[in-house]
Scaffold this active site. Structure first.
Site, mmCIF file in Angstrom:
data_model
loop_
_atom_site.group_PDB
_atom_site.id
_atom_site.type_symbol
_atom_site.label_atom_id
_atom_site.label_comp_id
_atom_site.label_asym_id
_atom_site.label_seq_id
_atom_site.Cartn_x
_atom_site.Cartn_y
_atom_site.Cartn_z
ATOM 1 N N GLN A 79 42.976 29.396 41.294
ATOM 2 C CA GLN A 79 42.142 30.452 41.403
ATOM 3 C C GLN A 79 42.712 31.716 41.858
ATOM 4 O O GLN A 79 42.969 31.885 43.146
ATOM 5 C CB GLN A 79 40.683 30.011 41.864
ATOM 6 N N PHE A 80 43.482 32.354 41.105
ATOM 7 C CA PHE A 80 44.094 33.587 41.400
ATOM 8 C C PHE A 80 43.347 34.474 42.293
ATOM 9 O O PHE A 80 43.777 35.257 43.137
ATOM 10 C CB PHE A 80 45.303 34.106 40.666
ATOM 11 N N THR A 81 42.042 34.881 42.167
ATOM 12 C CA THR A 81 41.260 35.522 42.644
ATOM 13 C C THR A 81 41.131 35.369 44.193
ATOM 14 O O THR A 81 40.881 36.550 44.884
ATOM 15 C CB THR A 81 39.973 35.650 41.895
#
Length: 148
Positions: A79-81
């Site tokens: 989850q790069f966010t």
């Protein structure tokens, strides 16, 4: 490296309507790779997560057992966010997120390392995923490897 660790009764992830990873009792881990992360961040994070005593063994609900102690499973989802910055304006900036090719290698190394300790399932890196989490408690921790 940032991890959102959730104690779950079950969790699964779907890609294109198909289940690609599913666990019973254990931990759902959302993992974000930040610029500058190294294998040292992985080792610190894995050690903390697999030994974190957040499962109960008695009726009083005292958290005294780790995911290893209960023979639980983990579901790791990229989850790069989590590396997003929302300080300015209304649109998040992802300039702190590691480049996809480097992030994927570190994500895969994290999975390899945590798999040495507990049964591990995963999502698909950079895919559009639907995540179903039956949080137990709820019990949720945000762990930054830079703080360890």
């Amino acid at each position: 490296m940032i991890a959102v660790v959730q104690r779950v009764l079950s969790s699964k992830v779907e890609v294109d309507g198909k289940v690609v990873g599913e666990i019973g009792k254990g931990l759902n881990i959302l993992l974000g790779v930040v610029k500058g992360d190294t294998e040292e961040d992985i080792h610190k994070l894995v050690n903390k997560i697999v030994n974190l005593r957040i499962f109960s063994k008695d009726k009083e609900g005292k958290m005294d057992l780790s995911v290893k102690d209960i023979n639980g499973q983990v579901l790791v989802i990229s989850q790069f966010t989590l590396a997003g910055n929302i300080k300015k304006g209304r649109r998040p900036s992802f300039e702190n997120a590691e480049k996809p090719d480097i992030a994927k290698k570190l994500y895969e190394k994290f999975i390899e390392e945590i798999s040495k300790h507990v049964e591990t399932k995963t999502g698909i890196f950079a895919a559009d995923m639907k995540v179903y989490i039956l949080n137990d408690g709820p019990v949720t921790f945000i762990i930054n490897s830079k703080d360890l």
